[in-house]
Enzyme design. Structure first.
Site, PDB file in Angstrom:
ATOM      1  N   LYS A 192       1.455   0.963   2.246  1.00 25.91           N
ATOM      2  CA  LYS A 192       2.913   0.966   2.077  1.00 25.91           C
ATOM      3  C   LYS A 192       3.597   1.082   3.446  1.00 25.91           C
ATOM      4  O   LYS A 192       2.940   1.166   4.472  1.00 25.91           O
ATOM      5  CB  LYS A 192       3.333   2.101   1.126  1.00 25.91           C
ATOM      6  CG  LYS A 192       2.776   1.928  -0.288  1.00 25.91           C
ATOM      7  CD  LYS A 192       3.489   0.842  -1.085  1.00 25.91           C
ATOM      8  CE  LYS A 192       2.662   0.293  -2.225  1.00 25.91           C
ATOM      9  NZ  LYS A 192       2.497   1.155  -3.362  1.00 25.91           N
TER      10      LYS A 192
HETATM   11  C1  LIG Z   1       2.063   1.283  -4.826  1.00 31.32           C
HETATM   12  C2  LIG Z   1       2.907   1.165  -6.042  1.00 31.32           C
HETATM   13  C3  LIG Z   1       2.955   2.169  -7.019  1.00 31.32           C
HETATM   14  C4  LIG Z   1       2.011   3.325  -7.084  1.00 31.32           C
HETATM   15  O1  LIG Z   1       1.895   4.098  -5.997  1.00 31.32           O
HETATM   16  P1  LIG Z   1       0.503   4.859  -5.687  1.00 31.32           P
HETATM   17  O2  LIG Z   1       0.917   5.780  -4.602  1.00 31.32           O
HETATM   18  O3  LIG Z   1      -0.480   3.811  -5.268  1.00 31.32           O
HETATM   19  O4  LIG Z   1       0.099   5.580  -6.918  1.00 31.32           O
HETATM   20  C5  LIG Z   1       3.843   2.023  -8.074  1.00 31.32           C
HETATM   21  N1  LIG Z   1       4.628   0.958  -8.181  1.00 31.32           N
HETATM   22  C6  LIG Z   1       4.593  -0.050  -7.280  1.00 31.32           C
HETATM   23  C7  LIG Z   1       5.509  -1.210  -7.475  1.00 31.32           C
HETATM   24  C8  LIG Z   1       3.728   0.014  -6.189  1.00 31.32           C
HETATM   25  O5  LIG Z   1       3.665  -0.997  -5.325  1.00 31.32           O
END
Ligand SMILES: *Cc1c(COP(=O)(O)O)cnc(C)c1O
Length: 378
Positions: A192
């Site tokens: 991210k």
């Molecule tokens: C990455 C992501 C999540 C979940 O986050 P995690 O930290 O991996 O549990 C939820 N929604 C979207 C759209 C994402 O890209």
């Protein structure tokens, strides 16, 4: 020749993470609470201009606790954007509720307000109840049409949980993504815009609600001298070490957002003379995406497939990724109702995410753009 690996979105450290981790170790704060969790939360609150942020072990946990706090349970329906990562809707099922999927509009690739309204009215007609919550997503950093979605939701008295996992730093009408609904979910997974190695946060609108979120995130322990439980809880708090990494990442968040935006601009300039593809842009000046990932879509007349391009780039050691395959096209959700007109299917068939990590150089971006142009010549 030019085959050094270019990844989609690689971890990009600031260099200050170790300093915060050393502080944590010096005081034995190697536990799921501590001064760095507090600092990380406060810095997020300030950045987002939000009253309260609770740091959690994952973005998925944030979405789950948001649904718990909204009272989603067995027999309820929850509306979710179909075109997204499964983490947006899996927690609906954890709660024993059922997802109802809604199509995307073409420009933002996010929840269509028109389809949302149709879904709410139809579900009420069929089940006699209104859906319990609505989960729009700010996909690849692009804000959903949040004002329209929230207006429709409030007409029917349904709360919104904004999945802003990909949109830290994005803004809609000058306001930061993650702050629009009753709750907003953020993710700090490794790919991210900033990372805590793994982690997430739930944005809340008052301190009391944030207190309830912390209560559920620490096994729902009542305030007594012994362990006493009146409700089911979870182990979802962020570790202090992960939060220390997050503090180091907050030092450079503005930087990272600017670089991702710069990468999109560079792709747009380099691919301006490539009529086969269109680089996604903000639909108008109310939108200010962080462009976590730059996406392209193929023009209608193009005979090659995006999968061909993905493989072509992979052969040159360039990682790209297909857009999220909509949830209503996933076997595991085949039972779920879907309201749409085919846009998310089309987006999925015609779109690709390009390498967009903030550590990529201008030369890396030029190499990717060049390969894309070569692909259409071959
Ligand atoms: C990455 C992501 C999540 C979940 O986050 P995690 O930290 O991996 O549990 C939820 N929604 C979207 C759209 C994402 O890209």
């Amino acid at each position: 020749m030019d085959s050094e690996r270019i990844m989609l979105s690689r971890v990009h450290l600031s260099g200050t993470e170790q300093k915060y981790i050393d502080e944590a170790f010096a005081d034995d704060w190697v536990v799921p609470l501590g001064p760095h969790v507090d600092q990380f939360e406060h810095r997020l609150e300030k950045y987002l201009d939000a009253p309260a942020v609770v740091a959690l072990s994952a973005g998925t946990a944030a979405i789950h606790l948001g649904l718990v706090l909204l009272g989603v349970g067995r027999g309820d329906e929850v509306i979710c954007q179909s075109m997204t990562f499964a983490a947006s809707c899996n927690p609906i099922v954890y709660q024993g509720a059922s997802p109802v999927f809604v199509d995307s509009e073409r420009d933002t690739m996010n929840m269509s307000p028109e389809m949302l309204e149709r879904a709410i009215v139809e579900r009420h007609r069929i089940t006699g109840k209104y859906p319990k919550a609505i989960v729009p997503v700010d996909l690849y950093g692009m804000p959903a049409r949040l004002d329209e979605i929230i207006e429709i939701a409030s007409t029917f008295g349904i709360p919104v949980l904004e999945d802003a996992a990909e949109a830290l730093g994005s803004e809609y009408e000058g306001r930061r993504c993650g702050t629009f609904g009753a709750f907003g979910a953020l993710s700090f997974n490794g790919n991210k815009i900033i990372t805590t190695s793994g982690g997430g946060a739930l944005v809340c609108h008052d301190a009391e609600t944030a207190g309830r979120v912390k209560f559920y995130a620490t096994q729902a322990r009542e305030n007594r001298p012994y362990y006493y439980h009146e409700t089911i809880g979870y182990n979802y708090r962020l570790s202090n070490i992960s939060a220390a990494i997050g503090c180091g990442q907050m030092d450079v968040l503005d930087n990272r957002v600017n670089r991702r935006r710069g990468i999109r601009e560079l792709y747009a300039a380099l691919l301006a003379d490539c009529p086969q593809v269109r680089v996604q842009d903000n639909p108008d000046n109310r939108f200010n995406s962080n462009f976590w990932l730059t996406t392209i879509s193929f023009d209608e007349g193009v005979s090659q497939s995006v999968e061909d391009l993905r493989q072509y780039l992979a052969a040159d050691n360039i990682e790209s990724r297909r857009l999220w395959r909509p949830m209503h096209m996933q076997p595991v959700f085949a039972y779920a109702p879907f309201y749409g007109e085919g846009s998310s299917e089309e987006l999925f068939e015609n779109g690709l995410c390009l390498p967009s990590g903030s550590s990529l150089t201008d030369n890396d971006i030029a190499r990717v753009a060049d390969r894309i142009k070569q692909f259409f010549k071959s």
